[in-house]
Scaffold this motif. Structure first.
Motif, short mmCIF file in Angstrom:
data_model
loop_
_atom_site.label_atom_id
_atom_site.label_comp_id
_atom_site.label_asym_id
_atom_site.label_seq_id
_atom_site.Cartn_x
_atom_site.Cartn_y
_atom_site.Cartn_z
N LYS A 69 27.67 31.03 14.47
CA LYS A 69 29.02 30.68 15.33
C LYS A 69 28.39 30.49 16.61
O LYS A 69 29.09 29.23 17.79
CB LYS A 69 29.63 32.04 15.85
N GLY A 70 27.56 30.45 16.65
CA GLY A 70 26.45 30.38 18.36
C GLY A 70 26.23 31.12 19.90
O GLY A 70 25.07 31.32 20.41
N SER A 71 27.32 31.95 18.97
CA SER A 71 27.40 33.15 20.24
C SER A 71 26.41 34.14 20.56
O SER A 71 25.37 34.32 18.96
CB SER A 71 28.65 34.57 19.91
N GLN A 72 25.61 34.58 21.13
CA GLN A 72 24.29 35.35 21.60
C GLN A 72 24.67 36.56 21.63
O GLN A 72 25.86 37.02 22.28
CB GLN A 72 23.63 34.97 22.11
N VAL A 73 24.82 37.99 20.76
CA VAL A 73 24.52 39.64 20.71
C VAL A 73 23.65 40.14 20.70
O VAL A 73 23.07 40.38 20.03
CB VAL A 73 26.64 39.63 19.62
N ALA A 74 23.57 41.01 21.81
CA ALA A 74 22.29 41.84 21.23
C ALA A 74 22.73 43.56 22.06
O ALA A 74 23.38 43.35 22.45
CB ALA A 74 21.21 41.32 23.01
N ARG A 166 33.65 40.09 14.40
CA ARG A 166 34.91 39.92 13.60
C ARG A 166 35.44 39.35 15.24
O ARG A 166 35.96 38.22 15.04
CB ARG A 166 35.22 40.76 13.60
N VAL A 167 35.60 39.94 15.89
CA VAL A 167 36.31 39.42 16.85
C VAL A 167 35.80 38.03 17.99
O VAL A 167 36.81 37.34 18.09
CB VAL A 167 36.91 40.49 18.26
N ILE A 168 34.55 37.77 17.48
CA ILE A 168 33.94 36.42 18.37
C ILE A 168 34.35 35.53 17.64
O ILE A 168 34.67 33.92 18.43
CB ILE A 168 32.44 36.61 18.78
N ASP A 169 34.11 35.71 16.62
CA ASP A 169 34.62 34.97 14.89
C ASP A 169 35.49 33.82 15.51
O ASP A 169 35.19 32.75 15.26
CB ASP A 169 34.44 35.66 14.04
N GLY A 170 37.14 34.97 15.90
CA GLY A 170 38.06 34.06 16.33
C GLY A 170 37.79 33.40 17.59
O GLY A 170 39.26 32.69 17.04
N GLU A 171 37.36 33.38 17.58
CA GLU A 171 37.26 32.75 18.73
C GLU A 171 36.77 31.43 18.79
O GLU A 171 36.02 31.03 18.41
CB GLU A 171 36.65 32.98 20.29
N PRO A 172 37.93 30.03 19.43
CA PRO A 172 37.38 28.88 19.57
C PRO A 172 35.79 28.52 19.76
O PRO A 172 36.37 28.68 21.30
CB PRO A 172 38.81 27.92 19.49
N LEU A 173 34.86 27.99 19.83
CA LEU A 173 33.89 27.68 20.40
C LEU A 173 33.21 27.16 19.93
O LEU A 173 33.26 26.72 18.91
CB LEU A 173 33.08 29.37 20.90
#
Length: 308
Positions: A69-74, A166-173
């Motif tokens: 996805k490209g997003s970083q979660v820590a 799952r929530v972030i995955d639904g966001e168009p990024l």
């Protein structure tokens, strides 16, 4: 008599001043803000709450999600944030770590202050439309804290991270960019080495016979680079594999051990039939091992806090 009394009063006053100065110093030290730990991985546990297998599983999950996805979660677990509130400390962590991509600001941090029994989800600007304050609070109240109350911290954190993903995955990024950094890509290099060695001999033997030593070696490097790109998705790693494959194919007939019947090369550089053993390889374990760093994302205080 009067002079001695004055000197005694002066000495007493000096000692009182010194005593109160020491008290003030101790009070200041006791109320010092908790230091923000160094970002050594996607999961930083300063309490020893998570086992090594828990850490490895979480790190791999977050690493795979970033690649997709490209997003970083820590995740950060500390004993306490006192004297600060968890909101004050969390934004300091966000400002220091800068998780998420620069100008996309798609980072999120799950912070647990274990001894305080407080936790918070800190959300980057770019995720505030999906991971809203309300959604973050529901994840805390409905997913994480019920397990925390039973002592299952690993399960609560893992389930909370799953819901955040799952929530972030639904966001168009924006799609994640292909990596071009050798320092990051070479963490995946270990499992590719046996493949590059074996395939260079196998493919190189065929192409050298068909195209000659130089052209065959160049073609071997190109084929192996393309395969590495397809398998790993890293331009830097593909170039490295291609270069190694070219070199091995070019010099293979210079080494007697590389031209025996088990390799497929004859001593004249031609391909000969023969069985090969030990051609497989096993995948290595993957961990951050101190190589993870934030991408420059910004935070504005979005998210939610809770307790258990």
């Amino acid at each position: 008599m009067t002079a001695r009394l004055l000197r005694a009063c002066s000495t007493f006053a000096s000692r009182c001043v010194l005593f109160f100065a020491l008290l003030l110093a101790f009070a200041s030290a006791a109320s010092a803000d908790v230091a923000v730990p160094q970002l050594t991985g996607r999961v930083v546990d300063q309490t020893g709450t998570l086992s090594s297998s828990d850490l490895a599983s979480l790190n791999q999950k977050l690493r795979d999600f970033e690649a997709k996805k490209g997003s970083q979660v820590a995740v950060l677990i500390v004993p306490t944030t006192q004297p600060e509130t968890i909101e004050q400390y969390s934004i300091r962590v966000a400002d220091a770590w800068k998780v998420g991509r620069k100008k996309v600001d798609d980072g999120a941090i799950l912070l647990v202050a274990k001894n305080d029994r407080h936790l918070r989800i800190e959300v980057g600007y770019g995720l505030e439309g999906a991971l809203t304050d309300v959604t973050s609070r529901r994840i805390i109240d409905e997913v994480i804290t019920p397990k925390f109350r039973t002592g299952d911290f690993a399960g609560g954190i893992s389930d909370g991270v799953d819901r955040m993903i799952r929530v972030i995955d639904g966001e168009p990024l924006p799609a994640p960019a292909r990596s071009t950094s050798f320092s990051n890509d070479f963490s995946d290099f270990g499992p590719v080495i046996p493949f590059a060695l074996f395939a260079s001999l196998f493919v190189g033997g065929i192409l050298r016979t068909m195209l000659g030593r130089l052209l065959g070696s160049v073609a071997t490097g190109g084929v192996l680079a393309a395969l590495a790109w397809f398998m790993v998705g890293s331009a830097a790693l593909a170039l490295a594999v291609g270069a190694i494959a070219f070199l091995l194919a070019f010099i293979a007939d210079l080494f007697p051990m590389a031209t025996g019947p088990g390799t497929g090369y004859s001593r004249r550089g031609s391909w000969s039939s023969g069985s090969s053993s030990g051609g497989g390889w096993s995948s290595g374990s993957s961990s951050d091992s101190g190589s993870f760093s934030g991408g420059g994302g910004s935070f504005g205080g979005g998210g939610a806090s809770g307790s258990w």
